[in-house]
Scaffold this active site. Structure first.
Site: not given
Length: 636
Positions: A253, A255, A275, A430
């Site tokens: 993917e 980023k 976060r 992933k």
């Protein structure tokens, strides 16, 4: 002791001092365990102490709003000392070296002790842990400097200088104990770290785990409570990444270069957690209605990336524009830029992708899902690479990485001379069969970023100022303000230099010492607000303002610098653009001062165009919406 009010803060200070001096990790942990056994008998005892030991994790107390610059003046006022006195100036200029600064320059808490020791007795004032927490609560809730100064004055009266040193470090949320958060959690309870990862609630951890001998059943994530996000392990190249995921089903993917945000939807209640597990209500005006109307699940958590979408240019906008757009939405201002959220626990990533399809209604430029079959991929213009895809071999990973970094760059000068580029900062690989694990960085997700890609030609800049360091570099210049030459007449040397960025990393200690030694005879103290040297064009922003100037460009030295791929429109520096995370590649002792890059010359244009696919020196301005990158769902 059975009553927390009898536990003096001096006991905790003794623990801090012993742990800081000890070199053995096992002895540090053992000493902490003995403290808990001897002085903490109830839930309140545990939380009162541990929130002081791990101040950066305490969310019960608000932020203090006190960094070193403000804290120094508040301490000076609390002591009743003139701000023009020698001691006060030493604390205000705590980073700076020199004959009068002493050996502690660069260490704020130690410089503060020098000031406090002359005005506080050696004996402890008897402040208890409970009283300290109450005063720190007041300090955090105080709305102005006057109120904060009054609280600091009370703290000074109830302590000695050594105790105030630790209080200062607690306020700055950096105790420098040399023991990890993981070790503290483990000594408190074997399940403490796991529970904190899924709740981000230090008080709850202390309440549920007060008995170290009773194991806690692993708790599921809970809507409305921030969760520490799953993290990606950084790898150096596609081959290494593929080896780590060998035999796995892999999705690659883009980023995205935005803010990692968790959106928690619990009926009509919506939270936006960063976060660092802080709630950000400023996103409510721009995103809450979108979430309510387009997320079909009543209760869920979405974990992803908040970006800004520029509707006029049909692309993602510059990093750092989220807060500006959130404020505009809150104030009801019209904009062609809007917040956009891109979205990706007990189920595999492949299964979570299918859940996203069912419960999220994508809305272009507002709410997007990142899945290999559909979602954001459906909007890719013809000829451009997808945002996400299944990879079957390392060659496909390498092609995707190259396409993401190079082909997404749009390098088009507008009438105003601006350029644009996408919001990508690399790729993430992933394991499609992996589960979502809070705070996990074991390698189920891997990130590949081209941060420091060498340009084909050098970016040579001139040192025009310096900044004192902290810690072991305290009292010495450790970073530099660098500039680009302003255009000059043919066959003449430049006479004016425009501030461009601040840089300090990249050199060894020996290389930095040699450079500073050569420049030190030409350092001149910055006596702001007095006039800046006429050679230099600067903004005088507090983030730009150096501690020293180079007295004349002829005395200075050129640095070759490089940068990561993302760049920013500059408001801090006088140049219209600057670099993100610049670093020094080498010191150019071989080049005379006047051969640094000219911001207006052809060579600079050549450098930009040559590196446009890597260093993205962009002059762009646009903003938009936020997106969630990895949808994390809980059942209704």
């Amino acid at each position: 002791m059975s009553d927390q009010t009898e536990t003096k803060f001096s006991v905790l200070c003794s623990l801090f001092t012993w742990i800081q001096r000890s070199k053995s990790s096992s002895k540090k942990r053992s000493k902490f365990r003995k403290f808990l056994d001897n002085f903490c008998k109830s839930t309140d005892d545990f939380f009162a102490a541990i929130r002081l030991i791990l101040p950066s994790l305490d969310r019960e107390r608000g932020t203090y709003g006190l960094k070193e610059s403000v804290l120094s003046t508040c301490l000076i006022d609390a002591l009743g000392v003139s701000r023009e006195s020698e001691d006060a100036l030493r604390l205000i200029n705590w980073r700076k070296g020199g004959a009068k600064t002493g050996a502690n320059a660069g260490n704020f808490s130690l410089v503060a002790i020098e000031l406090l020791q002359r005005r506080q007795g050696m004996a402890s004032g008897g402040l208890t842990i409970k009283e300290l927490n109450r005063l720190l609560d007041r300090l955090a809730s105080s709305e102005n400097r006057t109120e904060k100064t009054l609280v600091l004055s009370e703290l000074i009266k109830g302590t000695n200088a050594q105790e105030m040193k630790w209080i200062v470090m607690i306020i700055l949320k950096d105790l420098k104990l040399g023991v990890s958060e993981k070790s503290i959690f483990h000594e408190f309870h074997p399940d403490a770290e796991d529970l904190f990862n899924v709740t981000c609630d230090l008080k709850l951890v202390c309440e549920k785990l007060k008995d170290r001998n009773q194991r806690h059943k692993r708790q599921d994530i809970e809507v409305g409570k921030a969760v520490r996000p799953q993290l990606a392990l950084r790898v150096g190249n596609a081959t290494t990444a593929w080896k780590k995921l060998h035999g796995k089903e892999v999705v690659v993917e883009c980023k995205f270069d935005g803010d990692r945000i968790q959106i928690h939807k619990n009926g009509s209640e919506i939270h936006f957690f960063s976060r660092n597990f802080l709630d950000h209500p400023e996103y409510e005006h721009g995103m809450s209605n979108i979430i309510m109307q387009n997320i079909l699940a009543d209760r869920c958590i979405l974990d992803g990336e908040m970006l800004v979408w520029d509707t006029s240019n049909n692309r993602f906008a510059d990093f750092g524009s989220n807060q500006e757009i959130a404020k505009a939405a809150r104030e009801g201002l019209d904009s062609d830029r809007q917040l956009c959220y891109t979205s990706v626990i007990h189920q595999s990533l492949k299964e979570r992708h299918e859940i996203l399809r069912k419960v999220v209604k994508p809305l272009k430029g507002r709410l997007e899902i990142l899945i290999p079959n559909g979602g954001l991929n459906a909007q890719c213009p013809s000829g451009e690479p997808y945002w996400s895809r299944i990879a079957y071999n390392v060659e496909e990973v390498e092609r995707f990485f190259k396409a993401t970094i190079e082909n997404r760059v749009v390098y088009a000068f507008s009438k105003s001379g601006s350029t644009t580029s996408s919001r990508d900062e690399g790729i993430v690989l992933k394991d499609l069969n992996s589960k979502w694990e809070p705070s996990d960085r074991s390698g189920k997700w891997l990130k590949l970023k081209p941060d420091y890609v060498r340009a084909g030609s050098d970016l040579d800049v001139l040192i025009i100022g310096g900044y004192y360091g902290s810690g072991r570099r305290g009292g010495e210049v450790a970073q530099f303000l660098v500039g680009l030459a302003e255009g000059s007449a043919p066959n003449t040397y430049p006479r004016r230099f425009i501030s461009f960025c601040r840089v300090g990393t990249g050199l060894s200690d020996d290389e930095l010492d040699a450079l500073v030694t050569k420049l030190k005879p030409y350092f001149r103290k910055n006596e702001y607000p007095k006039k800046t040297p006429s050679y230099y064009e600067v903004t005088n922003s507090s983030k730009e303002r150096p501690d020293v100037w180079i007295e004349s460009p002829e005395k200075s030295i050129i640095l070759s610098i490089t940068s990561d791929i993302r760049t920013i429109r500059s408001e801090v520096f006088a140049a219209p653009y600057s670099l993100r995370f610049p670093r020094i590649d080498r010191v150019r002792y071989d080049k005379p001062w006047h051969e640094c890059l000219d911001v207006q010359c052809k060579n600079f244009f050549v450098w930009v165009t040559h590196t446009r696919n890597f260093l993205l020196l962009s002059f762009r301005f646009s903003e938009g919406e936020k997106r969630l990158n990895n949808g994390l769902m809980t059942s209704n």
